[in-house]
Design an enzyme around this catalytic site. Structure first.
Site, mmCIF file in Angstrom:
data_model
loop_
_atom_site.group_PDB
_atom_site.id
_atom_site.type_symbol
_atom_site.label_atom_id
_atom_site.label_comp_id
_atom_site.label_asym_id
_atom_site.label_seq_id
_atom_site.Cartn_x
_atom_site.Cartn_y
_atom_site.Cartn_z
ATOM 1 N N TYR A 1 0.846 -1.193 0.000
ATOM 2 C CA TYR A 1 0.000 0.000 0.000
ATOM 3 C C TYR A 1 0.882 1.244 0.000
ATOM 4 O O TYR A 1 2.049 1.186 0.396
ATOM 5 C CB TYR A 1 -0.907 -0.010 1.240
ATOM 6 C CG TYR A 1 -1.855 -1.182 1.278
ATOM 7 C CD1 TYR A 1 -2.978 -1.213 0.468
ATOM 8 C CD2 TYR A 1 -1.615 -2.263 2.119
ATOM 9 C CE1 TYR A 1 -3.849 -2.297 0.506
ATOM 10 C CE2 TYR A 1 -2.488 -3.347 2.164
ATOM 11 C CZ TYR A 1 -3.602 -3.355 1.357
ATOM 12 O OH TYR A 1 -4.459 -4.422 1.392
ATOM 13 N N ARG B 1 0.103 -18.051 6.738
ATOM 14 C CA ARG B 1 1.547 -18.050 6.465
ATOM 15 C C ARG B 1 2.173 -19.384 6.861
ATOM 16 O O ARG B 1 3.340 -19.451 7.214
ATOM 17 C CB ARG B 1 2.236 -16.920 7.242
ATOM 18 C CG ARG B 1 1.711 -15.575 6.838
ATOM 19 C CD ARG B 1 2.663 -14.433 7.200
ATOM 20 N NE ARG B 1 1.988 -13.203 6.890
ATOM 21 C CZ ARG B 1 1.516 -12.360 7.816
ATOM 22 N NH1 ARG B 1 1.696 -12.597 9.100
ATOM 23 N NH2 ARG B 1 0.880 -11.270 7.451
ATOM 24 N N ASP C 1 -8.574 -10.774 1.061
ATOM 25 C CA ASP C 1 -7.225 -10.402 0.654
ATOM 26 C C ASP C 1 -7.038 -11.047 -0.717
ATOM 27 O O ASP C 1 -6.926 -12.266 -0.838
ATOM 28 C CB ASP C 1 -6.211 -10.904 1.687
ATOM 29 C CG ASP C 1 -5.120 -9.880 1.934
ATOM 30 O OD1 ASP C 1 -4.781 -9.145 0.983
ATOM 31 O OD2 ASP C 1 -4.601 -9.820 3.054
HETATM 32 C C1 LIG Z 1 -3.179 -5.888 5.906
HETATM 33 C C2 LIG Z 1 -1.944 -5.321 5.439
HETATM 34 C C3 LIG Z 1 -1.558 -4.024 5.799
HETATM 35 C C4 LIG Z 1 -2.406 -3.145 6.703
HETATM 36 O O1 LIG Z 1 -3.635 -2.878 6.114
HETATM 37 P P1 LIG Z 1 -4.706 -1.951 6.828
HETATM 38 O O2 LIG Z 1 -5.917 -2.071 5.966
HETATM 39 O O3 LIG Z 1 -4.123 -0.590 6.875
HETATM 40 O O4 LIG Z 1 -4.920 -2.507 8.205
HETATM 41 C C5 LIG Z 1 -0.385 -3.541 5.276
HETATM 42 N N1 LIG Z 1 0.394 -4.268 4.440
HETATM 43 C C6 LIG Z 1 0.032 -5.521 4.071
HETATM 44 C C7 LIG Z 1 0.912 -6.270 3.138
HETATM 45 C C8 LIG Z 1 -1.136 -6.088 4.558
HETATM 46 O O5 LIG Z 1 -1.480 -7.340 4.198
HETATM 47 S S1 SF4 Z 2 -2.440 -17.207 12.167
HETATM 48 FE FE1 SF4 Z 2 -0.993 -15.816 13.179
HETATM 49 S S2 SF4 Z 2 -0.843 -16.586 15.302
HETATM 50 FE FE2 SF4 Z 2 -1.784 -18.203 14.072
HETATM 51 S S3 SF4 Z 2 -0.040 -19.503 13.473
HETATM 52 FE FE3 SF4 Z 2 -0.364 -18.034 11.826
HETATM 53 S S4 SF4 Z 2 1.019 -16.317 12.269
HETATM 54 FE FE4 SF4 Z 2 0.808 -17.559 14.143
#
Ligand SMILES: *Cc1c(COP(=O)(O)O)cnc(C)c1O
Ligand code: SF4
Length: 408
Positions: A108, A129, A326
Site C-alpha cells: 500500500y 503463512r 485479501d
Molecule cells: C493488511 C496489510 C496491511 C495493513 O492494512 P490496513 O488495511 O491498513 O490494516 C499492510 N500491508 C500488508 C501487506 C497487509 O497485508
Molecule cells: S495465524 Fe498468526 S498466530 Fe496463528 S499460526 Fe499463523 S502467524 Fe501464528
C-alpha cells in the site's frame, strides 16, 4: 484424562512456563483430549507436514469430549490439512514476491508489513503463512535482516505506518521488541506502529505490566489481535486486553471466517459484543484465503455477507468490522458487503437500510472541487481515487489501453 488443574499458579501465570510446556506431540496430546484411534493416526500423518504447538492455557479452554469445539478446531490437526485443493496457492498474497527486504511487504502507498519472527506460541490450523510459520523453531529474524528492512523504510519517506507481525512478535523478549521499536522510532517519518499478535488469545499471561510500560514509551502504538470465537474471551484474555488498553494502546480485532468455528452470524454477533466489552474494536473479518491445506475452513463469500447483514444496523456501529478478501496475487484487501445503494440519478440517490426500508436522499453537487494546495499530498494520485481527484478519464488494463478508446 489429565488436566492442568494442579499446576501451581506461579508456573501457570509465567509465560516462559507456558512456552516450555506447549503440547507439540501426539503422546502428550492424548493425555488431555480424547481422540479416536483414527484421529491419532491422522494427527501423526499431519505432523509430518505441519507443526503443532498448543499452550497449556489454550488447550485448557477446549472441552476435551467435544470433537466440534471451536478452539479445538483451531488448535488440533485433522487429516483434512493434508488435502491439497486445486485452488490452493503457496504464496497466495504474494508476500514474498512483493518483498523489497527480508520480512518486509510494501503493498500500500503509506504502510508496510514487517515480519519479525516465524515463531508463534500456538500454531493455528488455519494459518495463512503456514508455509513459513513454525518451519524452523530457531527462526526469529536476525538483527542484520531487520536492519535491512529498517534501511528500506528509512529510504522510503512515504511509509508512515508499520505493521509489526510474524509469526507472533510477542514471542520475542521485551528487549528484542524494544530494540525494534527504538530503531523504528529513530526514523522521523514513521508515525504509527502497530503489532499484529495472537498472544492475548493464546497466551495472555505474556501481557505483563513490564511489557505494557515499555510499549507505552513508543506511542502511538496500536495492537491488532485475533479472536475468532467468544469462547476465547476468558478472564485471562480480558485482563490482558484491559492492561494494554490501560497503557493507551487502541485495540482492534482481526477474525478469520472459519467453517465450523465462526461462520454463524449468531456466533459472530456474540463475539463482537464481547470484544467491545473488553475494549477491543472488531476491525476486520477476513475471508479465509487460498493457502495450502486450509480449504476445509473456507466458506462461501455469502457467509460473510450474511454476517455483515446481521451486524450493520443491528448492533453498535463500533462493533461492526469490515469483511474483506485479501485478493490473491497481492491485490490487497477488498471490502465486501451487502449492497445498500439501490439506484442513482443526477441529484438523487435511492438507498435501503438494514430494515429493508427504501429511502431517497437529495444528492447535492460537489462544489469544493478546488483542491487546496497545502493538502495536495493527501489527495490520492493512485487507484480509483485518482479518477475522482484528477482529470484522468479512465483506468484501462494495459491490454485495453493499447487499443485506444473503444468506439461504437
Ligand atoms: C493488511 C496489510 C496491511 C495493513 O492494512 P490496513 O488495511 O491498513 O490494516 C499492510 N500491508 C500488508 C501487506 C497487509 O497485508
Ligand atoms: S495465524 Fe498468526 S498466530 Fe496463528 S499460526 Fe499463523 S502467524 Fe501464528
Amino acid at each position: 484424562m489429565d488436566s492442568f488443574k494442579n499446576i501451581p499458579e506461579k508456573d501457570w501465570l509465567d509465560w516462559h512456563w507456558q512456552i516450555k510446556n506447549r503440547v507439540m506431540d501426539l503422546e502428550t496430546l492424548v493425555r488431555y483430549i480424547s481422540l479416536t484411534d483414527q484421529e491419532k493416526k491422522d494427527i501423526k500423518t499431519v505432523l509430518k507436514q505441519f507443526r503443532m504447538a498448543v499452550t497449556p492455557y489454550y488447550l485448557s479452554r477446549i472441552n476435551p469430549d467435544d470433537p466440534c469445539d471451536p478452539i479445538r478446531r483451531q488448535a488440533i490437526p485433522t487429516i483434512l490439512e493434508t488435502h491439497r485443493d486445486a485452488s490452493d496457492l503457496d504464496d497466495p498474497l504474494h508476500e514474498d514476491i512483493d518483498s523489497p527486504a527480508p520480512g518486509l511487504t510494501h503493498r500500500y502507498p503509506d504502510r508496510v508489513l514487517l515480519l519479525t519472527t516465524h515463531i508463534c506460541s500456538m500454531y493455528c490450523r488455519h494459518c495463512t503463512r503456514r508455509r513459513k510459520v513454525g518451519d524452523n523453531e530457531d527462526c526469529h529474524f536476525t538483527k542484520e535482516q531487520l536492519t535491512r528492512a529498517f534501511n528500506y523504510i528509512r529510504e522510503h519517506k512515504e511509509v508512515r505506518d508499520i505493521v509489526v507481525s510474524g509469526g507472533d512478535p510477542f514471542t520475542l523478549s521485551d528487549q528484542e521488541i524494544e530494540w525494534i521499536l527504538s530503531e523504528l522510532r529513530k526514523i522521523d517519518h514513521v508515525e504509527i506502529i502497530r503489532f499484529g499478535t495472537r498472544t492475548p488469545v493464546v497466551m495472555p499471561m505474556r501481557i505483563t505490566p513490564e511489557l505494557c510500560s515499555m510499549l507505552k514509551r513508543y506511542h502511538p502504538v496500536y495492537i491488532n489481535t485475533h479472536f475468532n470465537h467468544y469462547n476465547e474471551i476468558t478472564p485471562e484474555a480480558k485482563r490482558a486486553c484491559e492492561m494494554l488498553a490501560d497503557h493507551g494502546m487502541p485495540l482492534g480485532n482481526q477474525s478469520v471466517l472459519l467453517r465450523g468455528v465462526n461462520d454463524d452470524p449468531a456466533v459472530m454477533k456474540k463475539l463482537c459484543y464481547e470484544l467491545l466489552k473488553i475494549r477491543v474494536k472488531p476491525y476486520y473479518i477476513y475471508q479465509c484465503d487460498m493457502s495450502v491445506g486450509i480449504s476445509h475452513f473456507r466458506t462461501p463469500l455469502s457467509a460473510g455477507i450474511r454476517i455483515i447483514e446481521n451486524l450493520r444496523g443491528h448492533i453498535s456501529g463500533l462493533g461492526v468490522p469490515h469483511f474483506v478478501i485479501d485478493a490473491p496475487g497481492g491485490g490487497g484487501k477488498v471490502p465486501v458487503m451487502p449492497t445498500y445503494i439501490i439506484s442513482q440519478a443526477p441529484g438523487k440517490i435511492v438507498l435501503r437500510n438494514y430494515e429493508g426500508r427504501i429511502v431517497t436522499c437529495a444528492d447535492p453537487p460537489i462544489d469544493n472541487l478546488e483542491q487546496k494546495e497545502e493538502l495536495s499530498r493527501y489527495y490520492s494520485q493512485e487507484g480509483v481515487a485518482e479518477l475522482l481527484n484528477t482529470g484522468k478519464p479512465a483506468i484501462d488494463p494495459d491490454r485495453l489501453a493499447k487499443k485506444g478508446p473503444r468506439r461504437g
